[in-house]
Motif scaffolding. Structure first.
Motif, mmCIF file in Angstrom:
data_model
loop_
_atom_site.group_PDB
_atom_site.id
_atom_site.type_symbol
_atom_site.label_atom_id
_atom_site.label_comp_id
_atom_site.label_asym_id
_atom_site.label_seq_id
_atom_site.Cartn_x
_atom_site.Cartn_y
_atom_site.Cartn_z
ATOM 1 N N ALA A 75 24.537 61.244 -16.751
ATOM 2 C CA ALA A 75 25.587 61.731 -17.647
ATOM 3 C C ALA A 75 25.103 62.910 -18.474
ATOM 4 C CB ALA A 75 26.060 60.601 -18.559
ATOM 5 N N ALA A 76 23.867 62.827 -19.000
ATOM 6 C CA ALA A 76 23.374 63.868 -19.893
ATOM 7 C C ALA A 76 22.985 65.148 -19.157
ATOM 8 C CB ALA A 76 22.167 63.343 -20.687
ATOM 9 N N LEU A 77 22.447 65.009 -17.941
ATOM 10 C CA LEU A 77 21.912 66.182 -17.238
ATOM 11 C C LEU A 77 22.871 66.783 -16.220
ATOM 12 C CD1 LEU A 77 18.256 64.943 -16.590
ATOM 13 C CD2 LEU A 77 19.124 66.319 -18.480
ATOM 14 N N THR A 78 23.861 66.008 -15.757
ATOM 15 C CA THR A 78 24.745 66.512 -14.706
ATOM 16 C C THR A 78 26.200 66.553 -15.148
ATOM 17 O OG1 THR A 78 23.248 65.605 -13.034
ATOM 18 C CG2 THR A 78 25.478 66.179 -12.328
ATOM 19 N N VAL A 79 26.736 65.427 -15.568
ATOM 20 C CA VAL A 79 28.165 65.346 -15.855
ATOM 21 C C VAL A 79 28.534 66.121 -17.117
ATOM 22 C CG1 VAL A 79 30.085 63.780 -16.326
ATOM 23 C CG2 VAL A 79 28.318 63.124 -14.686
ATOM 24 N N ALA A 80 27.772 65.921 -18.205
ATOM 25 C CA ALA A 80 28.105 66.598 -19.466
ATOM 26 C C ALA A 80 28.029 68.121 -19.347
ATOM 27 C CB ALA A 80 27.183 66.088 -20.583
ATOM 28 N N PRO A 81 26.961 68.706 -18.768
ATOM 29 C CA PRO A 81 26.972 70.179 -18.602
ATOM 30 C C PRO A 81 28.110 70.669 -17.713
ATOM 31 C CG PRO A 81 24.746 69.312 -18.378
ATOM 32 C CD PRO A 81 25.665 68.133 -18.398
ATOM 33 N N TYR A 82 28.437 69.891 -16.674
ATOM 34 C CA TYR A 82 29.534 70.324 -15.788
ATOM 35 C C TYR A 82 30.865 70.343 -16.547
ATOM 36 C CZ TYR A 82 32.930 70.260 -12.018
ATOM 37 O OH TYR A 82 34.004 70.545 -11.203
ATOM 38 N N ILE A 83 31.137 69.297 -17.321
ATOM 39 C CA ILE A 83 32.383 69.253 -18.095
ATOM 40 C C ILE A 83 32.407 70.372 -19.133
ATOM 41 C CG2 ILE A 83 33.692 67.861 -19.748
ATOM 42 C CD1 ILE A 83 32.813 65.393 -18.246
ATOM 43 N N ARG A 84 31.267 70.638 -19.770
ATOM 44 C CA ARG A 84 31.215 71.716 -20.767
ATOM 45 C C ARG A 84 31.500 73.070 -20.122
ATOM 46 N NH1 ARG A 84 25.443 72.546 -22.563
ATOM 47 N NH2 ARG A 84 25.489 73.459 -20.472
ATOM 48 N N ASP A 85 30.870 73.352 -18.972
ATOM 49 C CA ASP A 85 31.095 74.632 -18.298
ATOM 50 C C ASP A 85 32.526 74.742 -17.795
ATOM 51 O OD1 ASP A 85 28.437 75.155 -18.770
ATOM 52 O OD2 ASP A 85 27.772 74.556 -16.761
ATOM 53 N N LEU A 86 33.068 73.635 -17.275
ATOM 54 C CA LEU A 86 34.448 73.664 -16.801
ATOM 55 C C LEU A 86 35.412 73.900 -17.955
ATOM 56 C CD1 LEU A 86 36.455 73.251 -14.476
ATOM 57 C CD2 LEU A 86 36.421 70.795 -14.979
ATOM 58 N N GLN A 109 34.746 75.465 -20.794
ATOM 59 C CA GLN A 109 34.611 76.849 -21.256
ATOM 60 C C GLN A 109 35.326 77.821 -20.336
ATOM 61 O OE1 GLN A 109 30.396 77.473 -21.651
ATOM 62 N NE2 GLN A 109 30.263 76.380 -23.620
ATOM 63 N N SER A 110 35.294 77.534 -19.025
ATOM 64 C CA SER A 110 36.002 78.412 -18.083
ATOM 65 C C SER A 110 37.518 78.339 -18.272
ATOM 66 C CB SER A 110 35.645 78.029 -16.643
ATOM 67 O OG SER A 110 36.103 76.715 -16.340
ATOM 68 N N LEU A 111 37.985 77.223 -18.826
ATOM 69 C CA LEU A 111 39.418 77.076 -19.097
ATOM 70 C C LEU A 111 39.781 77.448 -20.532
ATOM 71 C CD1 LEU A 111 40.063 73.651 -17.296
ATOM 72 C CD2 LEU A 111 40.558 75.961 -16.444
ATOM 73 N N GLY A 112 38.791 77.902 -21.293
ATOM 74 C CA GLY A 112 39.043 78.301 -22.667
ATOM 75 C C GLY A 112 39.092 77.153 -23.650
ATOM 76 N N LEU A 113 38.502 76.015 -23.294
ATOM 77 C CA LEU A 113 38.495 74.847 -24.165
ATOM 78 C C LEU A 113 37.153 74.726 -24.871
ATOM 79 C CD1 LEU A 113 40.179 72.250 -21.766
ATOM 80 C CD2 LEU A 113 41.266 73.578 -23.588
ATOM 81 N N ASP A 114 37.187 74.183 -26.058
ATOM 82 C CA ASP A 114 35.968 73.948 -26.829
ATOM 83 C C ASP A 114 35.458 72.545 -26.508
ATOM 84 O OD1 ASP A 114 33.877 74.048 -28.580
ATOM 85 O OD2 ASP A 114 35.093 73.757 -30.386
ATOM 86 N N VAL A 115 34.441 72.481 -25.660
ATOM 87 C CA VAL A 115 33.898 71.197 -25.199
ATOM 88 C C VAL A 115 32.490 71.041 -25.731
ATOM 89 C CG1 VAL A 115 33.373 69.737 -23.204
ATOM 90 C CG2 VAL A 115 35.292 71.358 -23.110
ATOM 91 N N SER A 116 32.225 69.912 -26.342
ATOM 92 C CA SER A 116 30.889 69.634 -26.851
ATOM 93 C C SER A 116 29.930 69.341 -25.697
ATOM 94 C CB SER A 116 30.929 68.440 -27.817
ATOM 95 O OG SER A 116 29.624 68.062 -28.207
ATOM 96 N N SER A 117 28.666 69.673 -25.904
ATOM 97 C CA SER A 117 27.666 69.384 -24.874
ATOM 98 C C SER A 117 27.438 67.888 -24.713
ATOM 99 C CB SER A 117 26.345 70.077 -25.218
ATOM 100 O OG SER A 117 25.872 69.648 -26.483
#
Length: 459
Positions: free
Chosen positions: A287-298, A300-308
């Motif tokens: 969750a910390a190394l794969t899923v959370a960074p992926y959700i954060r990058d996704l 940001q690409s959609l213009g959303l403020d996502v916490s790491s």
């Protein structure tokens, strides 16, 4: 003789007791088993009990009192200026002496401590030899007495079964007292906490900041113990997890129970249940190394403020972890529905999907709901995933893209390191644990009540 070797010796003596007890029963009837009251194996078990049970009890009692007795003897021989008057001083001395015995003590250069370590080592050796002699003597005495008791009319089976019953009752009693001890310890510490912090402030407060001021001018130590943000974060992550686990787990169970061929089920069900055997810390890393960074990058690409460290990442991974719980329990209850209900539905012209929707699922629904509630209690009590992926920020929010914290995360945080167990900060962990215990207990009780109330009895 050291303790592991002594335990192995007890097992060997017990096995020998079984052999000689069985042999004795056959010898007294010249091999005519039908003349015995019980089977020869029961006479072997009977003699093995007389050899093994007393020796194991002696070993347990000896281990329980050995450390305290040896420590008292060693401290009594120390010079008066080293002993002191407090129990804490004696405990520190014993710890230093044991470290010196292991070659890692800071007091190894002190002649008095070194002499005490040698004395302790000598007493330990004497204790081991006395224990070994006691075990051997007690095993011989028990074997002799049990061997004399074996005769044709002896009710060996009844005595062995009675001894087994006593053992099972003892194990159940230990489990019950352990549970009661855990609950009482949590309740006692929680009462101390609520004497310092009002219950209403804890249960209905909207701000969580357990840092306590050490000095009057210290900054950033508000001492706010409102647990509502923690409850909100726990429920948010658990809700996300159940949104993932319930549909996937339930659909997997329906497929495996109703559609999959025996060959596919033999392969797919164990593979699905492997998820339950993966350590939670592995899920946390994922969750910390794969899923959370992926959700954060996704985001940001959609213009959303996502916490790491978002609640969404922790909830998604936790849902994957809980899938086997929902799937296995639902599969068991679906398979418990008798085939006659399926055949009756098919005879009335229903298709397989209609039979599943209108007959099988309603019949298995109480068990499925109970399994889901058990999965919810599992999600609420999860620790490692939320510690590693959800963050430590006590935010009162329903936004799954924000960082939140949970009850279990705060319990871990409050009890890490050296803590004073008379401060509200540390005692708050016990109060949180009590609330978590009560919530999971109510969920489990609700699950059992639903299953018992709506369960259908099929013949």
């Amino acid at each position: 003789m050291d303790k592991p070797t002594l335990l192995l010796l007890i097992l060997v003596l017990t096995t020998a007791g079984y052999y000689f007890g069985r042999k004795r029963s056959l010898d007294i009837v010249s091999g005519k088993v039908q003349e015995l009251h019980s089977l020869p194996s029961y006479y072997g078990y009977y003699l093995a009990m007389w050899v093994g049970v007393p020796t194991l009890l002696l070993l347990l009692i000896w281990l329980g009192f050995e450390g305290a007795v040896l420590s008292r003897l060693v401290v009594a021989d120390l010079p008066g200026e080293l002993q002191g008057d407090s129990g804490e001083r004696a405990a520190l001395l014993i710890n230093e002496i044991r470290n010196t015995m292991a070659g890692a003590g800071s007091g190894s250069g002190d002649p008095s401590i070194q002499a005490a370590a040698n004395h302790y080592r000598h007493l330990q050796a004497v204790s081991d030899w006395l224990l070994s002699l006691g075990v051997i003597a007690l095993a011989a005495l028990g074997g002799w007495f049990g061997h004399r008791q074996i005769e044709v009319e002896q009710r060996a089976r009844n005595k062995v079964e009675k001894g087994t019953m006593v053992f099972l009752i003892a194990c159940s009693t230990i489990a019950i007292f352990t549970t009661v001890g855990i609950v009482l310890s949590v309740v006692f510490e929680s009462v101390l906490f609520f004497q310092k912090v009002p219950v209403t402030d804890f249960l209905f407060g909207l701000r969580w900041s357990p840092q306590m001021a050490i000095r009057a001018d210290q900054v950033g130590s508000s001492g706010a113990f409102g647990a509502v943000p923690l409850f909100t974060g726990t429920l948010l992550i658990s809700f996300i997890a159940m949104v993932v686990a319930v549909p996937i787990g339930l659909m997997s169970a329906i497929y495996l129970a109703e559609y999959a061929s025996p060959r596919v089920r033999t392969v797919a069900k164990p593979l699905l249940e492997i998820l339950a055997g993966v350590p939670t810390v592995v899920y946390g890393f994922f969750a910390a190394l794969t899923v959370a960074p992926y959700i954060r990058d996704l985001g940001q690409s959609l213009g959303l403020d996502v916490s790491s460290e978002s609640a969404l990442a922790a909830g998604l991974v936790m849902g994957v972890m809980i899938i086997p719980f929902v799937s296995s329990l639902s599969d068991d209850f679906i398979n418990a529905v008798p085939q006659s209900l399926r055949d009756g539905a098919y005879a009335l012209g229903a298709t397989q999907s209609e039979t599943i929707r209108q007959v099988i699922i309603p019949a298995a629904l109480p068990g499925i709901v109970g399994g889901i509630l058990l999965a919810v209690s599992r999600a609420i009590g999860e620790t490692m995933i939320v510690v590693m992926a959800a963050g430590l920020s006590a935010n009162l929010t329903a936004n799954p893209l924000a960082a939140v914290t949970t009850v279990t995360t705060q319990i871990v945080t409050l009890l890490v390191g050296d803590q004073e167990f008379d401060s509200p900060k540390t005692l708050a962990a016990f109060a949180l644990g009590l609330v978590l215990f009560l919530v999971t207990l109510m969920l489990n009780i609700a699950a059992l009540m639903i299953v018992r109330k709506y369960r259908e009895q099929y013949e």
